[in-house]
Write a protein that holds these residues in place. Sequence first.
Motif, PDB file in Angstrom:
ATOM      1  N   PRO A  60       0.820  -1.214   0.000  1.00  0.00           N
ATOM      2  CA  PRO A  60       0.000   0.000   0.000  1.00  0.00           C
ATOM      3  C   PRO A  60       0.855   1.266   0.000  1.00  0.00           C
ATOM      4  CG  PRO A  60      -0.652  -1.513   1.773  1.00  0.00           C
ATOM      5  CD  PRO A  60       0.635  -2.020   1.209  1.00  0.00           C
ATOM      6  N   LEU A 119       0.979   5.049   1.404  1.00  0.00           N
ATOM      7  CA  LEU A 119       0.385   5.948   2.390  1.00  0.00           C
ATOM      8  C   LEU A 119       1.206   7.224   2.465  1.00  0.00           C
ATOM      9  CD1 LEU A 119      -0.393   2.915   4.098  1.00  0.00           C
ATOM     10  CD2 LEU A 119      -1.723   4.763   5.082  1.00  0.00           C
ATOM     11  N   SER A 120       0.634   8.301   1.954  1.00  0.00           N
ATOM     12  CA  SER A 120       1.318   9.593   1.952  1.00  0.00           C
ATOM     13  C   SER A 120       0.361  10.655   2.451  1.00  0.00           C
ATOM     14  CB  SER A 120       1.776   9.971   0.542  1.00  0.00           C
ATOM     15  OG  SER A 120       2.583   8.960  -0.011  1.00  0.00           O
ATOM     16  N   ALA A 121       0.875  11.551   3.290  1.00  0.00           N
ATOM     17  CA  ALA A 121       0.043  12.632   3.830  1.00  0.00           C
ATOM     18  C   ALA A 121      -0.113  13.776   2.840  1.00  0.00           C
ATOM     19  CB  ALA A 121       0.653  13.132   5.140  1.00  0.00           C
ATOM     20  N   CYS A 155       2.814  -1.243   9.411  1.00  0.00           N
ATOM     21  CA  CYS A 155       2.168   0.075   9.395  1.00  0.00           C
ATOM     22  C   CYS A 155       1.190   0.165  10.555  1.00  0.00           C
ATOM     23  CB  CYS A 155       1.434   0.301   8.080  1.00  0.00           C
ATOM     24  SG  CYS A 155       0.531   1.865   8.029  1.00  0.00           S
ATOM     25  N   TRP A 178      -1.492  -3.052   8.562  1.00  0.00           N
ATOM     26  CA  TRP A 178      -0.928  -4.034   7.637  1.00  0.00           C
ATOM     27  C   TRP A 178       0.546  -4.259   7.963  1.00  0.00           C
ATOM     28  CZ3 TRP A 178       3.112  -2.123   4.688  1.00  0.00           C
ATOM     29  CH2 TRP A 178       3.127  -0.760   4.390  1.00  0.00           C
ATOM     30  N   SER A 198      11.896  15.405   5.480  1.00  0.00           N
ATOM     31  CA  SER A 198      11.690  14.944   4.104  1.00  0.00           C
ATOM     32  C   SER A 198      11.473  16.112   3.166  1.00  0.00           C
ATOM     33  CB  SER A 198      10.441  14.060   4.032  1.00  0.00           C
ATOM     34  OG  SER A 198      10.641  12.863   4.730  1.00  0.00           O
ATOM     35  N   TYR A 223       7.469  16.669   5.484  1.00  0.00           N
ATOM     36  CA  TYR A 223       7.186  15.644   6.505  1.00  0.00           C
ATOM     37  C   TYR A 223       8.350  15.542   7.485  1.00  0.00           C
ATOM     38  CZ  TYR A 223       5.729  10.919   8.127  1.00  0.00           C
ATOM     39  OH  TYR A 223       5.325   9.823   8.845  1.00  0.00           O
ATOM     40  N   GLU A 279       6.395   6.929  -5.456  1.00  0.00           N
ATOM     41  CA  GLU A 279       5.274   6.739  -4.528  1.00  0.00           C
ATOM     42  C   GLU A 279       5.727   6.144  -3.203  1.00  0.00           C
ATOM     43  OE1 GLU A 279       5.299   5.766  -7.719  1.00  0.00           O
ATOM     44  OE2 GLU A 279       3.937   7.350  -8.416  1.00  0.00           O
ATOM     45  N   HIS A 280       6.757   5.325  -3.251  1.00  0.00           N
ATOM     46  CA  HIS A 280       7.265   4.691  -2.030  1.00  0.00           C
ATOM     47  C   HIS A 280       8.478   5.421  -1.448  1.00  0.00           C
ATOM     48  CE1 HIS A 280       4.496   1.369  -1.830  1.00  0.00           C
ATOM     49  NE2 HIS A 280       4.744   1.009  -3.072  1.00  0.00           N
ATOM     50  N   ARG A 301      14.491   6.837   0.816  1.00  0.00           N
ATOM     51  CA  ARG A 301      13.698   6.997   2.035  1.00  0.00           C
ATOM     52  C   ARG A 301      14.477   6.427   3.209  1.00  0.00           C
ATOM     53  NH1 ARG A 301       8.489   3.401   1.794  1.00  0.00           N
ATOM     54  NH2 ARG A 301       8.082   4.437   3.778  1.00  0.00           N
ATOM     55  N   PHE A 329       5.847   1.962  10.509  1.00  0.00           N
ATOM     56  CA  PHE A 329       6.405   2.440   9.238  1.00  0.00           C
ATOM     57  C   PHE A 329       6.257   3.950   9.028  1.00  0.00           C
ATOM     58  CE2 PHE A 329       6.991   1.273   4.514  1.00  0.00           C
ATOM     59  CZ  PHE A 329       8.337   1.000   4.688  1.00  0.00           C
ATOM     60  N   SER A 338       9.509   5.632   8.909  1.00  0.00           N
ATOM     61  CA  SER A 338      10.371   5.447   7.736  1.00  0.00           C
ATOM     62  C   SER A 338      10.051   6.521   6.702  1.00  0.00           C
ATOM     63  CB  SER A 338      10.177   4.042   7.155  1.00  0.00           C
ATOM     64  OG  SER A 338      10.695   3.066   8.040  1.00  0.00           O
ATOM     65  N   ALA A 339      10.602   7.699   6.938  1.00  0.00           N
ATOM     66  CA  ALA A 339      10.267   8.882   6.139  1.00  0.00           C
ATOM     67  C   ALA A 339      10.630   8.695   4.671  1.00  0.00           C
ATOM     68  CB  ALA A 339      10.976  10.106   6.703  1.00  0.00           C
ATOM     69  N   TRP A 370       3.336  13.242  12.467  1.00  0.00           N
ATOM     70  CA  TRP A 370       2.267  12.382  12.985  1.00  0.00           C
ATOM     71  C   TRP A 370       2.268  12.369  14.513  1.00  0.00           C
ATOM     72  CZ3 TRP A 370      -1.852  11.689  10.556  1.00  0.00           C
ATOM     73  CH2 TRP A 370      -1.882  11.388   9.196  1.00  0.00           C
TER      74      TRP A 370
HETATM   75  N1  LIG Z   1       7.566  11.976   3.591  1.00  0.00           N
HETATM   76  C1  LIG Z   1       6.649  11.096   4.029  1.00  0.00           C
HETATM   77  N2  LIG Z   1       7.065   9.924   4.526  1.00  0.00           N
HETATM   78  C2  LIG Z   1       6.171   9.027   4.987  1.00  0.00           C
HETATM   79  C3  LIG Z   1       4.789   9.309   4.970  1.00  0.00           C
HETATM   80  C4  LIG Z   1       4.378  10.541   4.437  1.00  0.00           C
HETATM   81  O1  LIG Z   1       3.186  10.873   4.390  1.00  0.00           O
HETATM   82  N3  LIG Z   1       5.329  11.418   3.975  1.00  0.00           N
HETATM   83  N4  LIG Z   1       3.894   8.381   5.462  1.00  0.00           N
HETATM   84  C5  LIG Z   1       4.417   7.413   6.431  1.00  0.00           C
HETATM   85  C6  LIG Z   1       3.488   6.344   6.700  1.00  0.00           C
HETATM   86  S1  LIG Z   1       2.179   6.672   7.731  1.00  0.00           S
HETATM   87  C7  LIG Z   1       3.697   5.067   6.258  1.00  0.00           C
HETATM   88  S2  LIG Z   1       2.739   3.755   6.746  1.00  0.00           S
HETATM   89  C8  LIG Z   1       4.757   4.800   5.273  1.00  0.00           C
HETATM   90  C9  LIG Z   1       4.124   4.260   4.031  1.00  0.00           C
HETATM   91  O2  LIG Z   1       5.107   3.929   3.101  1.00  0.00           O
HETATM   92  P1  LIG Z   1       4.627   3.394   1.695  1.00  0.00           P
HETATM   93  O3  LIG Z   1       3.741   4.432   1.078  1.00  0.00           O
HETATM   94  O4  LIG Z   1       5.888   3.142   0.929  1.00  0.00           O
HETATM   95  O5  LIG Z   1       3.871   2.115   1.980  1.00  0.00           O
HETATM   96  O6  LIG Z   1       5.519   5.958   4.911  1.00  0.00           O
HETATM   97  C10 LIG Z   1       5.744   6.828   5.969  1.00  0.00           C
HETATM   98  N5  LIG Z   1       6.622   7.860   5.474  1.00  0.00           N
END
Ligand SMILES: Nc1nc2c(c(=O)[nH]1)N[C@H]1C(S)=C(S)[C@@H](COP(=O)(O)O)O[C@H]1N2
Length: 199
Positions: free
Chosen positions: A30, A32-34, A78, A82, A112, A116, A144-145, A150, A158, A161-162, A179
């Motif tokens: 999946p 997940l990006s803000a 996450c 998941w 980031s 972020y 996307e990842h 990262r 996770f 893991s920026a 967060w």
């Molecule tokens: N820069 C940045 N890093 C981020 C995020 C984000 O929104 N922005 N989301 C975090 C969250 S909540 C998760 S679960 C994972 C998701 O990584 P993925 O999209 O590769 O699965 O990245 C993390 N790192």
Amino acid sequence: MAVISRGFGSRRRGSNPDLPPGQYLTTDFPVLSAGPTPEIDRAEWQFVIRDETGTRHEWSWDAMMALPVEDVHTDIHCVTRWSKLGTTWRGVALDTLFAEVETSYDYAMIHSYGGYTTNVPLADLLDGQAWIAFEFDGEPLVPEHGGPARLLLPHLYFWKSAKWVRGIVMHSDDDPGFWEQNGYHTYGDPWKEQRYGDS
Ligand SMILES: Nc1nc2c(c(=O)[nH]1)N[C@H]1C(S)=C(S)[C@@H](COP(=O)(O)O)O[C@H]1N2
Ligand SMILES: [Mo]
């Protein structure tokens, strides 16, 4: 006399010892990006660690690629429940980068591209626990990842893991990141279910 079935019973939910409490297995990946996915040119990419003296330890993309790389096989978890087991990454260990940095501060704020942030104790970035990852599953990390690079900090949830990581600023205190200011746990240990708040 009890008859124990080894069939379905041993495969019941929660019986996988690699799965932290409250998590389920997924085989897809999946996203997940803000916010939006930033476009980052490797020619302009830079990674910077700033210590308490204001000294900037900088690596260009080429400088980062010239460092020793490590292959990492790890599970990721996450906070949205998941987990993905046995993922494969390639990157540079934070130990390698911090070998050049002298700091008496105990906390790191990860920054980031795109704004972020996430906080982590320095100790959690060292001793083979964290990498600047630029390959996933044998391929360059897709935007996307978090590509081109990262943070990979798989022993914590996770969100730590920026993606699109650009640097680390050393802090004297464990100031909350994005967060963490919005209700997530300060530390985020999946085995202790440190999801929200600081209980
Ligand atoms: N820069 C940045 N890093 C981020 C995020 C984000 O929104 N922005 N989301 C975090 C969250 S909540 C998760 S679960 C994972 C998701 O990584 P993925 O999209 O590769 O699965 O990245 C993390 N790192
Ligand atoms: Mo997440």
